[in-house]
Write a protein that holds these residues in place. Structure first.
Motif, PDB file in Angstrom:
ATOM      1  N   ILE A 173      24.068 -16.426  57.752  1.00 46.31           N
ATOM      2  CA  ILE A 173      24.758 -16.552  59.031  1.00 46.31           C
ATOM      3  C   ILE A 173      24.025 -15.829  60.154  1.00 46.31           C
ATOM      4  N   LYS A 174      23.562 -14.616  59.882  1.00 44.69           N
ATOM      5  CA  LYS A 174      22.889 -13.804  60.912  1.00 44.69           C
ATOM      6  C   LYS A 174      21.676 -13.125  60.290  1.00 44.69           C
ATOM      7  N   ALA A 175      20.581 -13.100  61.029  1.00 42.84           N
ATOM      8  CA  ALA A 175      19.369 -12.439  60.539  1.00 42.84           C
ATOM      9  C   ALA A 175      19.622 -10.950  60.318  1.00 42.84           C
ATOM     10  N   ILE A 176      19.048 -10.438  59.256  1.00 45.61           N
ATOM     11  CA  ILE A 176      19.148  -9.004  58.938  1.00 45.61           C
ATOM     12  C   ILE A 176      17.823  -8.369  59.332  1.00 45.61           C
ATOM     13  N   THR A 177      17.885  -7.414  60.262  1.00 43.91           N
ATOM     14  CA  THR A 177      16.682  -6.795  60.813  1.00 43.91           C
ATOM     15  C   THR A 177      16.625  -5.315  60.445  1.00 43.91           C
ATOM     16  N   PRO A 178      15.451  -4.693  60.546  1.00 46.35           N
ATOM     17  CA  PRO A 178      15.318  -3.267  60.241  1.00 46.35           C
ATOM     18  C   PRO A 178      16.198  -2.370  61.108  1.00 46.35           C
ATOM     19  N   VAL A 179      16.582  -2.835  62.292  1.00 47.17           N
ATOM     20  CA  VAL A 179      17.452  -2.059  63.166  1.00 47.17           C
ATOM     21  C   VAL A 179      18.793  -1.774  62.464  1.00 47.17           C
ATOM     22  N   MET A 180      19.205  -2.686  61.594  1.00 42.79           N
ATOM     23  CA  MET A 180      20.481  -2.533  60.878  1.00 42.79           C
ATOM     24  C   MET A 180      20.429  -1.405  59.848  1.00 42.79           C
ATOM     25  N   LYS A 181      19.251  -1.056  59.395  1.00 43.01           N
ATOM     26  CA  LYS A 181      19.008   0.014  58.415  1.00 43.01           C
ATOM     27  C   LYS A 181      19.581  -0.275  57.026  1.00 43.01           C
ATOM     28  N   THR A 182      20.857  -0.677  56.923  1.00 45.38           N
ATOM     29  CA  THR A 182      21.448  -1.001  55.620  1.00 45.38           C
ATOM     30  C   THR A 182      22.354  -2.222  55.750  1.00 45.38           C
TER      31      THR A 182
END
Length: 115
Positions: free
Chosen positions: A66-75
């Motif tokens: 649904i939504k891209a997971i990026t390093p900004v999210m951390k976990t």
């Protein structure tokens, strides 16, 4: 994958695991690879399946990104729960969220119990 168990709820028959977003898991666009997201889901549903039933295996795993997971999210958090059992088949659902609770992926799995 360096995942950690966050919560087991026996009454709800659910398991929540946290996984870090690591640099070596990113695709060329800088997002967590779909296969890694799938592995995080499987690494949550799999242990849950062993908590709620006899030895079993994954027969089918369906994922909706649904939504891209990026390093900004951390976990990311993966919450899996047993939805139904029909004879030797187990049916699971999972939701992948970022730390803000935004849904990034959902999944459905069907497992087969050996004995």
């Amino acid at each position: 994958m360096k995942g950690k168990r966050e919560k087991v709820d026996k009454a709800e028959q659910s398991l929540i695991c946290r996984f870090p977003v690591l640099e070596n898991q990113l695709n060329p666009f800088g997002n967590m690879q779909g296969g890694v997201i799938s592995a995080a889901i499987d690494n949550t549903i799999g242990p849950l399946s062993m908590l709620v039933a006899s030895p079993n295996v994954t027969r089918h795993l369906e994922i909706k990104y649904i939504k891209a997971i990026t390093p900004v999210m951390k976990t990311i958090l993966v919450k899996a729960r047993l939805v139904d059992q029909q004879k030797r088949f187990l049916f699971f659902e999972a939701v992948v969220t970022n730390s803000d609770g935004m849904v990034c992926a959902t999944a459905k799995a069907k497992h087969f119990i050996f004995v």
